[in-house]
Design an enzyme around this catalytic site. Sequence first.
Site, PDB file in Angstrom:
ATOM      1  N   SER A  40       0.826  -1.203   0.000  1.00 49.94           N
ATOM      2  CA  SER A  40       0.000   0.000   0.000  1.00 49.94           C
ATOM      3  C   SER A  40       0.866   1.262   0.000  1.00 49.94           C
ATOM      4  O   SER A  40       1.630   1.500  -0.933  1.00 49.94           O
ATOM      5  CB  SER A  40      -0.948  -0.031   1.195  1.00 49.94           C
ATOM      6  OG  SER A  40      -1.900   0.999   1.127  1.00 49.94           O
TER       7      SER A  40
ATOM      8  N   ASP B 150      -9.859  -4.512  -5.324  1.00 47.72           N
ATOM      9  CA  ASP B 150      -9.196  -3.446  -4.576  1.00 47.72           C
ATOM     10  C   ASP B 150      -9.585  -2.101  -5.169  1.00 47.72           C
ATOM     11  O   ASP B 150      -9.338  -1.835  -6.355  1.00 47.72           O
ATOM     12  CB  ASP B 150      -7.684  -3.640  -4.619  1.00 47.72           C
ATOM     13  CG  ASP B 150      -6.949  -2.705  -3.679  1.00 47.72           C
ATOM     14  OD1 ASP B 150      -7.593  -1.818  -3.091  1.00 47.72           O
ATOM     15  OD2 ASP B 150      -5.724  -2.864  -3.526  1.00 47.72           O
TER      16      ASP B 150
ATOM     17  N   HIS C 259      -7.863  -4.912  -0.639  1.00 49.55           N
ATOM     18  CA  HIS C 259      -6.604  -4.280  -0.261  1.00 49.55           C
ATOM     19  C   HIS C 259      -5.872  -5.051   0.842  1.00 49.55           C
ATOM     20  O   HIS C 259      -4.708  -5.450   0.675  1.00 49.55           O
ATOM     21  CB  HIS C 259      -6.892  -2.842   0.193  1.00 49.55           C
ATOM     22  CG  HIS C 259      -5.714  -1.934   0.095  1.00 49.55           C
ATOM     23  ND1 HIS C 259      -5.113  -1.591  -1.102  1.00 49.55           N
ATOM     24  CD2 HIS C 259      -4.995  -1.292   1.061  1.00 49.55           C
ATOM     25  CE1 HIS C 259      -4.106  -0.777  -0.883  1.00 49.55           C
ATOM     26  NE2 HIS C 259      -4.007  -0.583   0.417  1.00 49.55           N
TER      27      HIS C 259
END
Length: 467
Positions: free
Chosen positions: A223, A390, A414
């Site tokens: 991320s 996601d 995610h």
Amino acid sequence: MIQIPVLSRLKASDYVSIGFALLILIAEGFVRFALYFFPCSFVDYLRYHLFSRVPRIFRGWQDNEIPELGKYKRTAKEFVEFENSPYRLEEYAVFVPDRYVIILHRLCFAGNDDGSVRPPVLLNHGAMMTSEAWLVSSLVPSPKHTSDHPNTLPHTLLHAGYDVWLMNRRGNKYSCKNTRWTSRSREFWAFSLDEPICRDLPAVIDFVLDETRHEQLSLMGFSQGAAEILGSLSIVKALNRKVNTAILLAPTTRPRPQGFRSPLVRSVIKLTPELVFLIFGRTVMLQFVPFWQRCLSPKAFAFTLDYSMRWLFGWHNSNIRSEDKAIFFQYLFSYTSVQQIVHWFQIMRAGRFQMFDEGASMAFAPGHIPPAYPLHQVTTPLALFEGTADSLTDPSLKNLPAVSTRVTVAEYEHLDFMWGESLNRKVWPHIVKLLNGAQGCRSLPSPPLEGKEHLLISSFKLDTHSK
């Protein structure tokens, strides 16, 4: 139509959403303030006894219904160095130019293990996390893993023959130190994404290479950690000669406002930095979360976070076992600055991965454009891991010239790239294979790959030549 700063940016529905958010924050503050005056015995009664008498609502939320809670550890070192553990965790401090102290954790085998003989891999966690996020799955029992080989990515890489380093971002529970300012000062929290990108990550890479006496290492980020890796490689060109490959898990460089399901968040994104600072302050973002984490039972806290993520992003986290969420979500939050969140809001409004806009109050002045990170200048081979469900990943990253590998996992959201139940079949084998290819070490063991029916692979080309 006349454009009025701030006012013209928002719709009537945006004002309603922001007003609702302010009411929630005010109400939460009053409740939290009131709870400070209750004795601990009363809070414990609510937590352990009263809730259990209302089974329709609170059944299954009690601590004693989760056997693994007895094994809870509060530090990364305790995750690894339990009784008779075959592993140990070393801790290193890196001093960066603006006097922040970045803490690194190094996973090793117990005993006289010289990790420097193995190729180094540096892992960078996501937003508002710590290195514990990589290790917490060791608490979850798995039929294929034992205490001699916990079900975590760092342990998998260690057994695959790598020297594993875990980074802690400035401001979190481990890297909350500056030799000039205390963490209670506003100056300490005056950092955005630019400081980890331009200062912390380059300094950490140099430290690891110097400590291990290697010329190159491999990078891996999740991320925001992946976004910082891209930013560093684009702005500090010398790093491309020190990094042989960069593996990006659910990279978030340009989140789209449409990726947020909640109209409230989309409204807050439109606010000027001054208004965001007015609402959340200028120091720690969501500093009330640890208070509620202490008050609520782990299952109640996990339920609250699960519902919040569904409301904010539309995530169902269905690939994470429900019984594991009470454990994982205890390590989902750590401290970061409000300014860093403001930086993300600026990126989402601009629609590009750019540096922090110091002159945001001049946003309505013609010609004021903050510089973007030149991602096209990255020459290190990149591997993108994305999920079809996601909502935060940037689809334009696949067009970068340096992308040599792209793996798309069906129905992954995610957080699934951190704690998904099938990671050891769908993702980790590809990571080990990529690292082996980058190192030119075909003798290192690779776990078996999952069948293609679970993977949508757009391209899978391994570059075995180091830059």
